[in-house]
Write an enzyme that holds these catalytic residues in place. Structure first.
Site, PDB file in Angstrom:
ATOM      1  N   SER A 191      42.971  15.091  51.718  1.00  0.00           N
ATOM      2  CA  SER A 191      42.927  14.126  50.604  1.00  0.00           C
ATOM      3  C   SER A 191      44.346  13.642  50.300  1.00  0.00           C
ATOM      4  O   SER A 191      44.573  12.458  50.041  1.00  0.00           O
ATOM      5  CB  SER A 191      42.368  14.788  49.339  1.00  0.00           C
ATOM      6  OG  SER A 191      40.963  14.726  49.327  1.00  0.00           O
ATOM      7  N   ASN A 244      28.318  20.070  53.586  1.00  0.00           N
ATOM      8  CA  ASN A 244      29.434  19.470  54.311  1.00  0.00           C
ATOM      9  C   ASN A 244      30.394  20.529  54.875  1.00  0.00           C
ATOM     10  O   ASN A 244      30.839  20.436  56.006  1.00  0.00           O
ATOM     11  CB  ASN A 244      30.168  18.501  53.392  1.00  0.00           C
ATOM     12  CG  ASN A 244      31.209  17.702  54.145  1.00  0.00           C
ATOM     13  OD1 ASN A 244      30.911  17.116  55.180  1.00  0.00           O
ATOM     14  ND2 ASN A 244      32.437  17.727  53.658  1.00  0.00           N
ATOM     15  N   LYS A 248      39.083  18.757  37.912  1.00  0.00           N
ATOM     16  CA  LYS A 248      37.734  18.806  38.481  1.00  0.00           C
ATOM     17  C   LYS A 248      36.811  18.032  37.568  1.00  0.00           C
ATOM     18  O   LYS A 248      37.087  17.906  36.368  1.00  0.00           O
ATOM     19  CB  LYS A 248      37.246  20.260  38.565  1.00  0.00           C
ATOM     20  CG  LYS A 248      36.166  20.472  39.588  1.00  0.00           C
ATOM     21  CD  LYS A 248      36.760  20.511  40.973  1.00  0.00           C
ATOM     22  CE  LYS A 248      35.763  20.840  42.043  1.00  0.00           C
ATOM     23  NZ  LYS A 248      36.458  21.318  43.251  1.00  0.00           N
ATOM     24  N   THR A 287      37.806  20.130  55.215  1.00  0.00           N
ATOM     25  CA  THR A 287      37.705  21.450  54.570  1.00  0.00           C
ATOM     26  C   THR A 287      37.309  22.479  55.632  1.00  0.00           C
ATOM     27  O   THR A 287      37.880  23.575  55.712  1.00  0.00           O
ATOM     28  CB  THR A 287      36.673  21.424  53.432  1.00  0.00           C
ATOM     29  OG1 THR A 287      36.949  20.295  52.602  1.00  0.00           O
ATOM     30  CG2 THR A 287      36.722  22.693  52.598  1.00  0.00           C
ATOM     31  N   LYS A 341      45.294  25.982  44.156  1.00  0.00           N
ATOM     32  CA  LYS A 341      45.092  25.591  45.558  1.00  0.00           C
ATOM     33  C   LYS A 341      46.207  24.632  45.989  1.00  0.00           C
ATOM     34  O   LYS A 341      46.833  24.805  47.030  1.00  0.00           O
ATOM     35  CB  LYS A 341      43.724  24.918  45.693  1.00  0.00           C
ATOM     36  CG  LYS A 341      43.226  24.772  47.092  1.00  0.00           C
ATOM     37  CD  LYS A 341      41.910  23.992  47.122  1.00  0.00           C
ATOM     38  CE  LYS A 341      40.777  24.690  46.385  1.00  0.00           C
ATOM     39  NZ  LYS A 341      39.492  23.978  46.536  1.00  0.00           N
ATOM     40  N   LYS A 378      44.356  16.592  40.648  1.00  0.00           N
ATOM     41  CA  LYS A 378      43.538  16.311  41.837  1.00  0.00           C
ATOM     42  C   LYS A 378      42.357  17.255  41.865  1.00  0.00           C
ATOM     43  O   LYS A 378      42.505  18.452  41.606  1.00  0.00           O
ATOM     44  CB  LYS A 378      44.413  16.543  43.083  1.00  0.00           C
ATOM     45  CG  LYS A 378      43.749  16.174  44.380  1.00  0.00           C
ATOM     46  CD  LYS A 378      43.956  14.709  44.725  1.00  0.00           C
ATOM     47  CE  LYS A 378      43.100  14.244  45.882  1.00  0.00           C
ATOM     48  NZ  LYS A 378      41.695  13.980  45.513  1.00  0.00           N
TER      49      LYS A 378
HETATM   50  N1  GLU Z   1      36.327  19.326  46.317  1.00  0.00           N
HETATM   51  C1  GLU Z   1      37.322  19.792  47.226  1.00  0.00           C
HETATM   52  C2  GLU Z   1      37.904  21.110  46.754  1.00  0.00           C
HETATM   53  O1  GLU Z   1      37.320  21.819  45.975  1.00  0.00           O
HETATM   54  C3  GLU Z   1      38.352  18.734  47.555  1.00  0.00           C
HETATM   55  C4  GLU Z   1      39.194  18.278  46.413  1.00  0.00           C
HETATM   56  C5  GLU Z   1      40.077  17.079  46.742  1.00  0.00           C
HETATM   57  O2  GLU Z   1      40.127  16.664  47.882  1.00  0.00           O
HETATM   58  O3  GLU Z   1      40.691  16.571  45.809  1.00  0.00           O
HETATM   59  O4  GLU Z   1      38.952  21.507  47.205  1.00  0.00           O
END
Ligand code: GLU
Length: 433
Positions: free
Chosen positions: A361, A225, A111, A195, A99, A75
């Site tokens: 998410s 954002n 990513k 977030t 995370k 993810k």
């Molecule tokens: N881009 C966000 C992060 O760095 C969200 C990642 C997601 O929701 O998968 O945590």
């Protein structure tokens, strides 16, 4: 395949690894498992041909990294930014792994990114680019394999295009292939601000522990954002934000910035594709500072909410804040973190502070899988519960092991990954994978 940043550099990734290496001192973990955790599982590279509005074709280098899938499908977001590189995306995928582990959601880390300046593109060109990314990566993503989401300079509209492209390729509806979609396309209520709201809940916990009062002076680097909604949540709760910045500069007002005015300005700016104006233009009665100056302001709380590596050993000496809430991924280099620790500065680490996005998410993915959709209040209360528990867990680990919050967060993540790795197979078998 040319990314603008040094192709051979491994600086950001090596730096990121230092965090887990510190946590090894507290968790009994074999050399073999360390090796697995210190290498990305798979990396996919592609050159994306994109038809521009003038009929010409531009080529953009793109990447997707699956870091580790021991806790579940991988993810992580996709960023569109000129400085995207393999080194950076590897580090970002590594952070996603920890995370998800630290907040206890059933995902591995991934990513993606494209080295592009989306501010110079029309909406049509952005759509072509987003669809080209999915065409290139379609075999590597999927609702039970790897689930992208928004990141720097990508948003719900882009996620909608990407889901649509994936559905066309697979010839079926797969709402769970991507999160952060528009609500009318199966997105979750509350995802857009998740977030920031998660960061706000973490801030409230930190405020209790570290006695941050309502009159504390707060500076926020980044009004994208994440930064803008966090600014709003704090402002509406009566906190004083004395500085905010975007990529062009920082607005500063000793008496506190009117965040609603700032939001109105940004909203007008955001109609259509991203533009090149700056919040600094609005700083009529405040002073206009650089991003670097913002970081060094004499404030109580500093919130880096833009890109990685903004606090390094070059400016660590100049940082005056007492608490740093890391809303960006990797904003503090590991050597800077050591210097800040010596100065008694508390850092609430990125893998905890900004986990609200991926938590919601996860909720979105659960809603897509079950077909049952939740109200915003339900999303908020579940987010609050999850992130507050994660904060407590990390905070108690830091007290128990007498270590900083970042190392504690890595310990919590490491223990989860270690248990999953050990329950999946004997070590001998793992080595063969
Ligand atoms: N881009 C966000 C992060 O760095 C969200 C990642 C997601 O929701 O998968 O945590």
């Amino acid at each position: 395949m040319v990314f603008k940043r040094d192709l051979c550099s491994t600086e950001i990734f090596d730096n990121a690894l230092k965090h887990i290496q510190k946590a090894y001192g507290f968790v009994e973990i074999s050399e073999d498992i360390r090796k697995i955790l210190e290498h990305p599982k798979e990396i996919f590279l592609a050159n994306l041909p994109v038809e521009m509005d003038d009929g010409s074709t531009n080529i953009y280098p793109a990447i997707r990294v699956h870091y580790n899938d021991i806790l579940g499908p991988t993810k992580g977001g996709i960023r569109f930014h000129p400085s995207v590189s393999e080194d950076e995306v590897k580090a970002l995928a590594f952070w996603m792994t920890f995370k998800c582990a630290v907040v206890g959601i059933p995902y591995g880390g991934a990513k993606g990114g494209v080295a592009v300046d989306p501010k110079n593109m029309s909406a049509h060109e952005l759509e072509h680019l987003s669809r080209a990314y999915v065409q290139a990566m379609a075999d590597f993503i999927g609702p039970d394999k790897d689930i992208p989401a928004p990141d720097v300079y990508t948003n719900a509209t882009i996620m909608g295009w990407m889901m649509d492209e994936y559905n066309q390729i697979t010839r079926k509806q797969n709402p769970g292939v991507i999160t952060g979609k528009p609500v009318h396309l199966g997105g979750s209520k509350g995802r857009e601000t998740a977030t920031s709201l998660g960061g706000y809940y973490v801030f409230l916990e930190a405020a209790k522990r570290y006695e941050i009062k309502k009159n504390a002076r707060i500076a926020i680097q980044g009004f994208g954002n994440v930064g803008k909604y966090l600014a709003k949540f704090l402002y509406d709760d009566g906190y004083k934000i004395v500085a905010v910045s975007d990529s062009k500069g920082a607005a500063y007002d000793e008496g506190g910035i009117d965040i609603h005015k700032m939001l109105e300005y940004k909203k007008a700016q955001a109609e259509g594709a991203p533009t090149k104006k700056s919040i600094c233009d609005l700083s009529a009665d405040g002073t206009c500072l650089t991003n670097e100056q913002l970081l060094e302001l004499d404030v109580d709380v500093l919130i880096p909410a833009a890109l990685e590596d903004v606090i390094t050993k070059k400016n660590a000496d100049q940082i005056k804040a007492k608490v740093i809430l890391e809303m960006a991924n990797g904003p503090t280099s590991s050597d800077a973190a050591e210097l800040l620790k010596e100065k008694g500065i508390i850092i609430i680490p990125d893998i905890l502070a900004n986990a609200g996005g991926v938590i919601v998410s996860y909720f979105e993915w659960v809603q897509n899988k079950t077909g049952l959709y939740w109200e915003e209040e339900g999303v908020h209360s579940k987010l609050k519960d999850k992130i507050t528990k994660a904060f407590d867990k990390v905070h108690s680990a830091s007290l128990k092991r007498s270590t900083d919050l970042r190392t504690a967060a890595y310990i919590v993540g490491l223990l989860r990954l270690k248990s999953a790795l050990e329950s999946r197979a004997t070590e001998k078998h793992l080595k063969r994978k």
